[in-house]
Motif scaffolding. Structure first.
Motif, PDB file in Angstrom:
ATOM      1  N   THR A 101       0.834  -1.201   0.000  1.00 59.10           N
ATOM      2  CA  THR A 101       0.000   0.000   0.000  1.00 59.10           C
ATOM      3  C   THR A 101       0.870   1.252   0.000  1.00 59.10           C
ATOM      4  O   THR A 101       0.643   2.192  -0.772  1.00 59.10           O
ATOM      5  N   LEU A 102       1.870   1.278   0.872  1.00 62.55           N
ATOM      6  CA  LEU A 102       2.777   2.430   0.958  1.00 62.55           C
ATOM      7  C   LEU A 102       3.540   2.614  -0.349  1.00 62.55           C
ATOM      8  O   LEU A 102       3.744   3.749  -0.798  1.00 62.55           O
ATOM      9  N   TYR A 103       3.947   1.523  -0.972  1.00 61.86           N
ATOM     10  CA  TYR A 103       4.664   1.598  -2.247  1.00 61.86           C
ATOM     11  C   TYR A 103       3.789   2.264  -3.311  1.00 61.86           C
ATOM     12  O   TYR A 103       4.256   3.125  -4.070  1.00 61.86           O
ATOM     13  N   LEU A 104       2.516   1.856  -3.385  1.00 59.45           N
ATOM     14  CA  LEU A 104       1.603   2.435  -4.373  1.00 59.45           C
ATOM     15  C   LEU A 104       1.419   3.930  -4.153  1.00 59.45           C
ATOM     16  O   LEU A 104       1.298   4.705  -5.109  1.00 59.45           O
ATOM     17  N   VAL A 105       1.408   4.348  -2.874  1.00 60.52           N
ATOM     18  CA  VAL A 105       1.240   5.771  -2.549  1.00 60.52           C
ATOM     19  C   VAL A 105       2.494   6.552  -2.920  1.00 60.52           C
ATOM     20  O   VAL A 105       2.425   7.595  -3.585  1.00 60.52           O
TER      21      VAL A 105
END
Length: 340
Positions: free
Chosen positions: A274-278
């Protein structure tokens, strides 16, 4: 790799604990459960990322720290104990003792058996919550349309007042009448799922009026609005956990191994993704990826409701969701190439 570094470290620690607790067999089962959780939660990560983009850095950090504790301890440990305790009329300590006995899910009176018996109510609650989430996305006007015929139809359908709640209630009535052995219990649990989504979503809409900072594409929310989005995100995350928690008992009834595989390794990697996508702005670059995630959610919701009557393996739900998301990923790449 920096984003995933913490997940790899925590995963290594979890596997060491699994080895000490149950040997190589425990390590193997823990890895299987972790893969199960990650494969089932790809759509979860995409949806979480879109919401997380609207949150301030402080609330993003809260989701990745406090939120992980809620996901691991709350959904993977306390929630199953709570379900077993209510179903078997046991206090929390007795439910925990029963869980640690590692009984066979097919043997009456065991932890896994009681949890399996409660599956129709859990499926009705989680299925209706996810159905409301998916339909809410397709009913709103969007800049891009991926699958033109069904998405254009759903967007027009969304113009009808309270279309989301009406259609969800119709699906719930059909499910309780034709799929459930105990229609009353399924109807009540599904109604709670719809009510919970409406309350959380409405609370988020109300609080999002207090926006304090802006970005070029959307508002970054803080304060009360940040709290609302955080709670909304946790509810979505919890709903995605239902099928994984129940499905884990088809592999093992050991709550410690389930906690290590699903909760610690699986949840950590989902949050890292999730953090990577953000951080990478992936959802803005791949315009159809969010559409694919919500089609996967819609498929998952319908399969969860179908599981009230029929046994549906987690491999089926995970594979279908992955295929839909991969398809939307490829479509996004083709769209970008065409634009260039």
């Amino acid at each position: 790799m920096k984003i995933f570094r913490g997940s790899f470290i925590v995963s290594l620690i979890a596997l060491i604990i699994a080895f000490i607790y149950a040997g190589w067999n425990g390590v193997f089962i823990t890895l299987i459960l972790a893969i199960l959780e990650i494969s089932l939660s790809m759509d979860n990560a995409i949806v979480n990322a879109r919401i997380l983009e609207r949150m301030s850095p402080a609330w993003q950090k809260a989701f990745l720290t406090v939120g992980i504790l809620i996901a691991v301890v709350g959904m993977r440990l306390i929630f199953p104990l709570l379900i077993v305790g209510i179903s078997a009329h046991l206090d929390p300590i007795s439910a925990l003792r029963l869980a640690l006995e590692k009984g066979n899910p097919h043997t009456a009176g065991t932890y896994g058996y009681i949890l399996h018996q409660a599956h129709p109510q859990i499926a009705a609650f989680g299925g209706m919550f996810l159905l409301m989430l998916a339909l809410g996305f397709f009913f709103d006007a969007k800049e891009y349309i991926w699958l033109k015929l069904p998405e254009a139809f759903l967007e027009k359908l969304g113009h009808f007042p309270s279309a989301n709640a009406i259609i969800s209630l119709i699906v719930l009535l059909i499910s309780s009448e034709f799929l459930a052995k105990n229609a009353h219990q399924v109807l009540f649990a599904g109604g709670l799922g719809i009510l919970t989504f409406m309350l959380v979503d409405g609370f988020g809409e109300m609080m999002s009026q207090s926006k304090t900072a802006t970005s070029t594409n959307f508002a970054i929310v803080t304060g009360k609005a940040g709290i609302a989005l955080f709670l909304y995100l946790e509810m979505i995350d919890a709903s995605f956990s239902f099928d994984g928690v129940i499905g884990a008992f088809a592999i093992t009834s050991d709550p410690i191994i389930i906690l290590l595989g699903l909760g610690i390794i699986g949840a950590m990697f989902v949050r890292s993704l999730t953090l990577y996508l953000v951080k990478k702005g992936t959802l803005n670059d791949l315009v159809y990826l969010e559409h694919g995630a919500h089609w996967a959610i819609l498929t998952l919701a319908l399969l969860i409701l179908a599981s009230i009557k029929w046994e549906i393996g987690e491999a089926v739900t995970g594979l279908l969701g992955a295929v839909i998301i991969i398809f939307s990923f490829i479509s996004s790449l083709l769209y970008n190439r065409k634009q260039r």
